[in-house]
Design a protein around this motif. Structure first.
Motif, PDB file in Angstrom:
ATOM      1  N   ASN A 283       0.797  -1.232   0.000  1.00  0.00           N
ATOM      2  CA  ASN A 283       0.000   0.000   0.000  1.00  0.00           C
ATOM      3  C   ASN A 283       0.826   1.277   0.000  1.00  0.00           C
ATOM      4  OD1 ASN A 283      -2.567  -1.305  -0.039  1.00  0.00           O
ATOM      5  ND2 ASN A 283      -2.346  -1.744   2.150  1.00  0.00           N
ATOM      6  N   VAL A 284       2.073   1.180  -0.473  1.00  0.00           N
ATOM      7  CA  VAL A 284       2.878   2.385  -0.656  1.00  0.00           C
ATOM      8  C   VAL A 284       2.248   3.202  -1.780  1.00  0.00           C
ATOM      9  CG1 VAL A 284       5.126   3.301  -1.364  1.00  0.00           C
ATOM     10  CG2 VAL A 284       4.998   1.320   0.158  1.00  0.00           C
ATOM     11  N   LYS A 285       1.922   4.459  -1.512  1.00  0.00           N
ATOM     12  CA  LYS A 285       1.219   5.287  -2.480  1.00  0.00           C
ATOM     13  C   LYS A 285       2.118   5.650  -3.662  1.00  0.00           C
ATOM     14  CE  LYS A 285      -2.613   5.334  -0.227  1.00  0.00           C
ATOM     15  NZ  LYS A 285      -3.768   4.570  -0.760  1.00  0.00           N
ATOM     16  N   LEU A 286       1.539   5.600  -4.836  1.00  0.00           N
ATOM     17  CA  LEU A 286       2.281   5.912  -6.053  1.00  0.00           C
ATOM     18  C   LEU A 286       2.104   7.397  -6.353  1.00  0.00           C
ATOM     19  CD1 LEU A 286       4.019   4.674  -8.273  1.00  0.00           C
ATOM     20  CD2 LEU A 286       1.950   4.132  -9.523  1.00  0.00           C
ATOM     21  N   ASN A 287       2.855   8.206  -5.635  1.00  0.00           N
ATOM     22  CA  ASN A 287       2.774   9.658  -5.802  1.00  0.00           C
ATOM     23  C   ASN A 287       4.122  10.188  -6.263  1.00  0.00           C
ATOM     24  OD1 ASN A 287       0.076   9.863  -4.909  1.00  0.00           O
ATOM     25  ND2 ASN A 287       0.748   9.774  -2.775  1.00  0.00           N
ATOM     26  N   HIS A 288       4.264  10.393  -7.555  1.00  0.00           N
ATOM     27  CA  HIS A 288       5.498  10.929  -8.117  1.00  0.00           C
ATOM     28  C   HIS A 288       5.139  12.032  -9.104  1.00  0.00           C
ATOM     29  CE1 HIS A 288       8.085   7.766  -6.414  1.00  0.00           C
ATOM     30  NE2 HIS A 288       7.081   6.949  -6.668  1.00  0.00           N
ATOM     31  N   LYS A 289       5.969  13.054  -9.154  1.00  0.00           N
ATOM     32  CA  LYS A 289       5.667  14.207 -10.005  1.00  0.00           C
ATOM     33  C   LYS A 289       5.657  13.855 -11.487  1.00  0.00           C
ATOM     34  CE  LYS A 289      10.484  15.815 -10.174  1.00  0.00           C
ATOM     35  NZ  LYS A 289      11.401  16.949  -9.902  1.00  0.00           N
ATOM     36  N   ASN A 290       6.367  12.771 -11.869  1.00  0.00           N
ATOM     37  CA  ASN A 290       6.413  12.406 -13.288  1.00  0.00           C
ATOM     38  C   ASN A 290       5.325  11.417 -13.684  1.00  0.00           C
ATOM     39  OD1 ASN A 290       7.434  10.182 -11.996  1.00  0.00           O
ATOM     40  ND2 ASN A 290       9.296  10.007 -13.209  1.00  0.00           N
ATOM     41  N   ILE A 291       4.414  11.094 -12.745  1.00  0.00           N
ATOM     42  CA  ILE A 291       3.338  10.141 -13.033  1.00  0.00           C
ATOM     43  C   ILE A 291       1.986  10.839 -12.945  1.00  0.00           C
ATOM     44  CG2 ILE A 291       2.114   8.097 -12.195  1.00  0.00           C
ATOM     45  CD1 ILE A 291       4.740   6.910 -11.371  1.00  0.00           C
TER      46      ILE A 291
END
Length: 368
Positions: free
Chosen positions: A246-254
């Motif tokens: 459940n690590v959130k997929l929060n990246h500026k390039n996504i």
């Protein structure tokens, strides 16, 4: 003899062992119908199974399954073995375990599909030989990342990759590395390239005629609509987070699309693909036929693509024109009218404004 892939919806009580038994029953009587079972995939989680079979026709497959165990497939499509192997990694049964009577294959056919698009932003003053060398360097970098994260190349051409991954996590990490590398000037790359990456996930056989056709189309549409980011579907995000505690997929390039945004992409692209060659097609048609007011549509388009509806239409036509110029199949006037421009002169102006070069010069120096 043709090769087919079929799809079975399996009930809750059916396990991978049951599917292995049915596969074995198929093999016992396949010769009666001129068939040869090559392998199968079973996905207990999604309750689906897919068989790969050489057969004279679809009816022979249905009759064979019906005779062997009564589980008639819900859908059958014709496929090429090399394409199946590229997507799924095999076209034969894995080696049977020495400890089991049945060759139980609990191997899902579900895959994450990645589409990569890469091209020069502007061709103004660009040496064609230098551009070829740059593309070679970029392709080498992309290929290294694909190998590192265990991706399989299904299709590759100039500035385009179609890839398949067993692991959602590997697909996302591969996309991130490619995006990071191509945009890292310290590694010898420059910013004068447009990189688009789309990721979607799905199964090989749906209501469409082609293998993974729905999934490929969505990944390609993500590339066409949202530039400069890795665009992923809601399902890819959910699967990635479930695989990574459940690590959130929060990246500026996504850019992770919401369910509503994914539906809007489909709605918009279905209509665009139907009407884009019509010179009279404009933003008013979008509003009327998609069911949005002009202001609603404008906000949605700017939020998702960074472009107004009219600019989106114009850029879509120019990208299609660029593809046609590469093929050298038509002259410039034919391409101009064929891509929805009112005149060759206006087309040439728009092409020059967008790509920094006239269509005639592009054909002479850059068309592949």
């Amino acid at each position: 003899m043709p090769i087919y892939m079929d799809r079975h919806e399996i009930p809750e009580e059916i396990t991978a062992a049951h599917v292995a038994q049915m596969h074995r029953e198929d093999l016992k009587i396949e010769h009666l119908y001129g068939c040869k079972g090559m392998t199968y995939w079973c996905d207990e989680k999604r309750r689906t199974a897919f068989c790969l079979i050489q057969a004279p026709n679809k009816k022979a497959i249905q009759d064979m399954h019906n005779h062997a165990h009564g589980e008639v497939p819900h859908r059958i499509i014709e496929v090429e073995s090399s394409i199946v192997e590229s997507f799924l990694g095999r076209i034969e049964d894995p080696e049977k375990s020495q400890k089991t009577e049945l060759n139980i294959i609990n191997d899902p056919a579900f895959r994450t599909i990645m589409v990569i698009g890469l091209r020069k932003v502007s061709f103004l003053g660009v040496d064609p030989k230098l551009m070829d060398r740059e593309f070679h360097i970029y392709n080498k970098s992309i290929l290294q990342s694909i190998e590192k994260f265990l991706g399989r190349i299904v299709r590759q051409k100039s500035g385009y990759f179609l890839l398949s991954f067993n692991s959602v996590t590997n697909a996302v990490l591969c996309a991130q590395e490619i995006h990071s590398n191509i945009n890292d000037t310290s590694k010898g790359f420059n910013w004068d390239y447009k990189l688009n990456i789309g990721l979607h996930a799905g199964v090989p056989v749906t209501e469409k005629d082609g293998i993974f056709e729905d999934t490929i189309k969505m990944a390609e549409r993500f590339c066409e609509m949202v530039h400069g980011k890795i665009v992923i579907s809601p399902e890819v995000r959910e699967l990635y987070e479930s695989e990574n505690m459940n690590v959130k997929l929060n990246h500026k390039n996504i850019k992770t699309l919401s369910v509503g945004e994914e539906k809007f992409v489909n709605l918009l692209m279905d209509y665009t693909e139907k009407e884009w060659t019509n010179a009279a097609f404009n933003s008013n048609d979008f509003s009327k036929n998609l069911g949005f007011s002009k202001s609603q549509l404008y906000r949605k388009m700017i939020g998702l693509t960074g472009k107004s509806p009219n600019n989106f239409i114009k850029d879509y036509r120019l990208e299609k024109a660029l593809q046609l110029l590469d093929k050298k199949a038509n002259n410039i006037s034919e391409i101009a009218f064929g891509t929805g421009f009112n005149s060759p002169a206006y087309f040439s102006k728009c092409f020059m404004d967008n790509f920094g070069i006239l269509p005639s010069k592009y054909i002479q120096n850059y068309a592949v």
